[in-house]
Design a protein around this motif. Structure first.
Motif, PDB file in Angstrom:
ATOM      1  N   THR A 143       0.731  -1.115   0.003  1.00  0.00           N
ATOM      2  CA  THR A 143       0.156   0.016  -0.077  1.00  0.00           C
ATOM      3  C   THR A 143       0.917   1.302   0.093  1.00  0.00           C
ATOM      4  N   PHE A 194       2.399   1.657  -3.499  1.00  0.00           N
ATOM      5  CA  PHE A 194       1.307   2.073  -4.223  1.00  0.00           C
ATOM      6  C   PHE A 194       1.041   3.461  -4.323  1.00  0.00           C
ATOM      7  N   ASN A 195       1.021   4.044  -2.700  1.00  0.00           N
ATOM      8  CA  ASN A 195       0.820   5.508  -2.493  1.00  0.00           C
ATOM      9  C   ASN A 195       1.896   6.371  -3.039  1.00  0.00           C
ATOM     10  N   SER A 242       4.044   5.427  -5.441  1.00  0.00           N
ATOM     11  CA  SER A 242       3.664   5.513  -6.944  1.00  0.00           C
ATOM     12  C   SER A 242       2.917   6.637  -7.522  1.00  0.00           C
ATOM     13  N   LEU A 243       1.798   6.300  -6.756  1.00  0.00           N
ATOM     14  CA  LEU A 243       0.723   7.351  -7.346  1.00  0.00           C
ATOM     15  C   LEU A 243       1.054   9.087  -6.978  1.00  0.00           C
ATOM     16  N   GLN A 244       1.883   9.341  -6.080  1.00  0.00           N
ATOM     17  CA  GLN A 244       2.303  10.500  -5.682  1.00  0.00           C
ATOM     18  C   GLN A 244       3.356  10.985  -6.753  1.00  0.00           C
ATOM     19  N   ALA A 285       3.553   9.788  -9.734  1.00  0.00           N
ATOM     20  CA  ALA A 285       2.697  10.133 -10.944  1.00  0.00           C
ATOM     21  C   ALA A 285       1.937  11.508 -10.861  1.00  0.00           C
ATOM     22  N   HIS A 286       1.482  11.640  -9.801  1.00  0.00           N
ATOM     23  CA  HIS A 286       0.806  12.963  -9.642  1.00  0.00           C
ATOM     24  C   HIS A 286       1.654  14.214  -9.501  1.00  0.00           C
TER      25      HIS A 286
END
Length: 111
Positions: free
Chosen positions: A22, A25-26, A28-30, A32-33
């Motif tokens: 998790t 994943f978080n 990676s999302l940050q 990408a953001h």
């Protein structure tokens, strides 16, 4: 002590939480953001630059027309020049499309 160890290290997989996955994943999302924010910022800067160039080119075009009128070029000649520029734009776009089509066909059939 055994009771404490058994409570702290559950054996049942339904009770474990995949925190590491998790967190990754978080992150990676940050990431990408942030990348998208940078991309949007870069696009905004490019768009602002293009707008500035458009304003400059419009001003230059107007000055050229004024100078041409001062030099005595007729409106007919100016219209012919503008019409030619308009036709040249379509000729350029057509050439670009044909070139892209040829490149696509070369890549498609040679690979």
């Amino acid at each position: 002590e055994q009771v404490t160890e058994s409570l702290l290290s559950p054996q049942d997989s339904d009770t474990t939480i995949p925190i590491d996955e998790t967190l990754q994943f978080n992150e990676s999302l940050q990431s990408a953001h942030r990348g998208m924010d940078e991309l949007i910022g870069s696009g905004t800067n490019i768009l602002a630059g293009l707008r500035d160039q458009r304003v400059t080119l419009k001003g230059t075009h107007k000055k050229i027309l004024d100078v041409a009128n001062m030099l005595g070029l007729s409106n007919t000649v100016m219209r012919l020049i503008e019409k030619r520029a308009f036709q040249d734009k379509f000729l350029m776009l057509g050439g670009m499309a044909v070139t892209c089509l040829i490149m696509f066909l070369v890549v498609q059939y040679l690979t």
